[in-house]
Write an enzyme that holds these catalytic residues in place. Structure first.
Site, mmCIF file in Angstrom:
data_model
loop_
_atom_site.group_PDB
_atom_site.id
_atom_site.type_symbol
_atom_site.label_atom_id
_atom_site.label_comp_id
_atom_site.label_asym_id
_atom_site.label_seq_id
_atom_site.Cartn_x
_atom_site.Cartn_y
_atom_site.Cartn_z
ATOM 1 N N LYS A 180 -10.479 -53.713 -19.040
ATOM 2 C CA LYS A 180 -10.427 -53.655 -17.573
ATOM 3 C C LYS A 180 -11.588 -52.807 -17.016
ATOM 4 C CE LYS A 180 -6.808 -56.208 -17.919
ATOM 5 N NZ LYS A 180 -5.389 -55.905 -17.973
HETATM 6 C C1 LIG Z 1 -3.982 -56.290 -18.331
HETATM 7 C C2 LIG Z 1 -2.976 -56.911 -17.470
HETATM 8 C C3 LIG Z 1 -1.645 -56.466 -17.374
HETATM 9 C C4 LIG Z 1 -1.038 -55.450 -18.289
HETATM 10 O O1 LIG Z 1 -1.723 -54.297 -18.449
HETATM 11 P P1 LIG Z 1 -1.581 -53.437 -19.794
HETATM 12 O O2 LIG Z 1 -2.249 -52.162 -19.374
HETATM 13 O O3 LIG Z 1 -2.318 -54.163 -20.873
HETATM 14 O O4 LIG Z 1 -0.153 -53.250 -20.081
HETATM 15 C C5 LIG Z 1 -0.814 -57.052 -16.443
HETATM 16 N N1 LIG Z 1 -1.231 -58.058 -15.669
HETATM 17 C C6 LIG Z 1 -2.480 -58.553 -15.752
HETATM 18 C C7 LIG Z 1 -2.881 -59.670 -14.866
HETATM 19 C C8 LIG Z 1 -3.389 -58.004 -16.666
HETATM 20 O O5 LIG Z 1 -4.603 -58.517 -16.779
#
Ligand SMILES: *Cc1c(COP(=O)(O)O)cnc(C)c1O
Length: 379
Positions: A180
């Protein structure tokens, strides 16, 4: 190998974590508070509550707004499973909404047909980093008395009609997973403005206990009460120090991502089979992903051949996502079927995520583009 996404860590990040290792607090301490404040400021929201992951943050959001057994929550079908799982964790039912073919965001026109007496909330996903049409979603939510929740795990740093993502929905979820925009290793956050929701989120993060250890220590008190069933979804000071250091680099990360997107956009103008997703004029895109739709049927090739070809060129592409309503768990437990969200299913056959991350060099990106040009010249 050129991956599709990758974190960027520098000396400042490393130093920030080492400082915490030498301090009195390793877990929930002053770094958590100041990271929460920093994210709230960066997103123009009232407060932030940090969690051990984006998934934990989404789960807490469902708890905070009171989603429970028998309730329904409308969820965009084109997303990571966690967006729907958070509803299922609360023993409620995710109801899948289809997406628009141009940008794979929740199709506002189809939502009202899905609303029932049991509907409690809508979760819009700012897919790839492009904000949903939040004004339309707000009108629908207000008209039916629903909470509006943003899964903005792709969209930190984006804006919608000049408003920063994080300040628009009732609750907004971010993720700090390494792919991210900024990372804490694992981590997540909810931003919002209602102090009552903030209180509920903090309680859920800490076993459902009504005060945290630091509060009690300050007051010299030992007494606490567990008033609801919560989880240990806490994030550590180590992680939040990294998060703060990363957040300072967010403007640079975003401009690098936008520059890469601009180069891809330009390059694919002349390849008929490759269509980047549409970008609306009233948003600033955060480009967590760069997704193209490829009409493989028209080219006489298929996606697996393309993937293998790119792999040989040492480029890893990806598919975001298998629409959630197609997963066996949802088919078996909730009786979902592909026809519920036909646009999501059609898109699934065509989408490819290309490498997109701040450290992607010009040479590497040119190699990606050249490889794609060659592939379509060859067939
Ligand atoms: C990455 C992501 C999540 C979950 O995040 P984590 O930190 O990996 O638990 C939820 N929704 C979307 C759309 C994501 O891309």
């Amino acid at each position: 190998m050129i991956p599709y996404g990758k974190h960027f860590i520098d000396k400042e990040d490393i130093a920030a974590v080492i400082d915490v290792l030498r301090s009195a607090w390793l877990t929930t301490g002053p770094q958590v508070d100041s990271f929460e404040t920093a994210v709230a400021e960066a997103t123009g929201s009232g407060w932030g509550v940090a969690f051990s992951s984006g998934t934990a943050a989404l789960h807490a959001a469902m708890y905070a707004i009171g989603v429970g057994p028998g309730d329904e929550v409308i969820v965009a079908a084109m997303t990571f499973a966690a967006t729907a799982n958070c509803v299922a964790y609360q023993r409620a039912t995710p109801v899948f909404a289809d997406v628009t073919p141009e940008n794979l965001l929740i199709d506002c026109n189809g939502i009202e047909a899905l609303i029932t007496e049991r509907t409690r909330a809508i979760i819009g996903v700012d897919y790839a980093g492009h904000p949903c049409d939040w004004d339309k979603l707000r009108r629908i939510a207000d008209c039916h008395g629903l909470f509006l929740v943003a899964d903005s795990c792709h969209a930190l740093g984006s804006t919608y009609k000049g408003r920063p993502t994080g300040s628009i929905a009732d609750l907004t979820a971010f993720s700090f997973h390494p792919v991210k925009h900024i990372t804490t290793g694992e981590g997540g956050m909810i931003t919002g403005t209602d102090p009552n929701l903030q209180l509920r989120l903090k309680r859920f993060r800490n076993h459902g206990i009504d005060s945290d250890f630091r509060q009690r220590e300050k007051e010299g008190a030992w007494f606490y009460q567990m008033v609801d069933l919560g989880f240990n979804y806490r994030i550590t000071d180590l992680q939040c120090a990294l998060g703060k250091s990363q957040l300072r680099k967010l403007p640079r990360f975003l401009s690098q991502r936008r520059k890469i997107a601009g180069i891809y956009d330009q390059a694919f103008q002349n390849i008929d089979a490759v269509s980047p997703l549409a970008v609306s004029g009233d948003v600033e895109h955060a480009y967590h992903l760069y997704v193209v739709r490829i009409d493989f049927a028209r080219t006489g090739s298929d996606r697996n051949t393309f993937f293998r070809y790119m792999q040989q060129k040492e480029i890893r592409t990806n598919v975001h996502y298998i629409p959630v309503h197609l997963h066996p768990y949802y088919r078996e437990q909730y009786g979902t079927s592909p026809e519920q969200c036909p646009e999501a299913v059609k898109a699934y056959a065509q989408i490819v995520s290309l490498p997109m991350y701040p450290g992607l060099s010009e040479t590497e990106q040119n190699h990606v583009i050249e490889s794609i040009v060659q592939f379509f010249r060859g067939i």
